[in-house]
Design a protein around this motif. Structure first.
Motif, PDB file in Angstrom:
ATOM      1  N   GLY A 122       0.815  -1.218   0.000  1.00 18.30           N
ATOM      2  CA  GLY A 122       0.000   0.000   0.000  1.00 18.30           C
ATOM      3  C   GLY A 122       0.843   1.259   0.000  1.00 18.30           C
ATOM      4  N   ASP A 123       1.971   1.224   0.705  1.00 21.39           N
ATOM      5  CA  ASP A 123       2.867   2.379   0.744  1.00 21.39           C
ATOM      6  C   ASP A 123       3.453   2.659  -0.628  1.00 21.39           C
ATOM      7  N   ARG A 124       3.834   1.594  -1.336  1.00 26.88           N
ATOM      8  CA  ARG A 124       4.396   1.776  -2.675  1.00 26.88           C
ATOM      9  C   ARG A 124       3.350   2.338  -3.632  1.00 26.88           C
ATOM     10  N   GLY A 128       1.300   7.091  -6.575  1.00 24.11           N
ATOM     11  CA  GLY A 128       0.213   8.041  -6.818  1.00 24.11           C
ATOM     12  C   GLY A 128       0.661   9.473  -6.590  1.00 24.11           C
ATOM     13  N   TRP A 129       1.397   9.699  -5.503  1.00 26.14           N
ATOM     14  CA  TRP A 129       1.888  11.051  -5.221  1.00 26.14           C
ATOM     15  C   TRP A 129       2.905  11.495  -6.256  1.00 26.14           C
ATOM     16  N   ARG A 130       3.713  10.559  -6.724  1.00 24.44           N
ATOM     17  CA  ARG A 130       4.689  10.904  -7.762  1.00 24.44           C
ATOM     18  C   ARG A 130       3.991  11.321  -9.047  1.00 24.44           C
ATOM     19  N   ALA A 131       2.920  10.605  -9.395  1.00 21.58           N
ATOM     20  CA  ALA A 131       2.167  10.942 -10.603  1.00 21.58           C
ATOM     21  C   ALA A 131       1.516  12.315 -10.467  1.00 21.58           C
ATOM     22  N   ILE A 132       0.995  12.613  -9.290  1.00 20.92           N
ATOM     23  CA  ILE A 132       0.395  13.936  -9.048  1.00 20.92           C
ATOM     24  C   ILE A 132       1.453  15.026  -9.148  1.00 20.92           C
TER      25      ILE A 132
END
Length: 93
Positions: A11-13, A18-22
């Motif tokens: 889940g952390d990965r 997701g945050w990297r994509a944002i």
């Protein structure tokens, strides 16, 4: 040692990706914010009453509302218009 103990949970990965994509999406579209921001600053500077321009140009009875700062912002807006032109060119094809 389990995955939870080592601090690498699936889940952390997923959240990290997701945050990297944002962050990548925000960085890719940030360059589009410069031209409208500078254009707005030029308009606001030109519309303000009195200000530093009238104080520095005492010899002018009725100076132009386009002070040196508003012209600078207008030029900066023009110089930062390239991403918008590229975007328009891509959508036109």
């Amino acid at each position: 040692m389990s995955k939870i103990e080592s601090g690498t949970c699936a889940g952390d990965r997923t959240r990290s990706k997701g945050w990297r994509a944002i962050a990548r999406g925000a960085a890719d579209s940030l360059h589009l914010a410069a031209a409208p921001a500078f254009a707005l600053m030029a308009m606001l500077t030109a519309m303000q009453d009195g200000g530093a321009h009238r104080m520095s140009c005492m010899g002018l009875a009725d100076g132009s509302p386009w002070s040196s700062m508003s012209l600078m912002y207008l030029l900066m807006s023009a110089f930062h218009a390239a991403p918008w032109i590229r975007l328009a060119a891509r959508r036109g094809t």
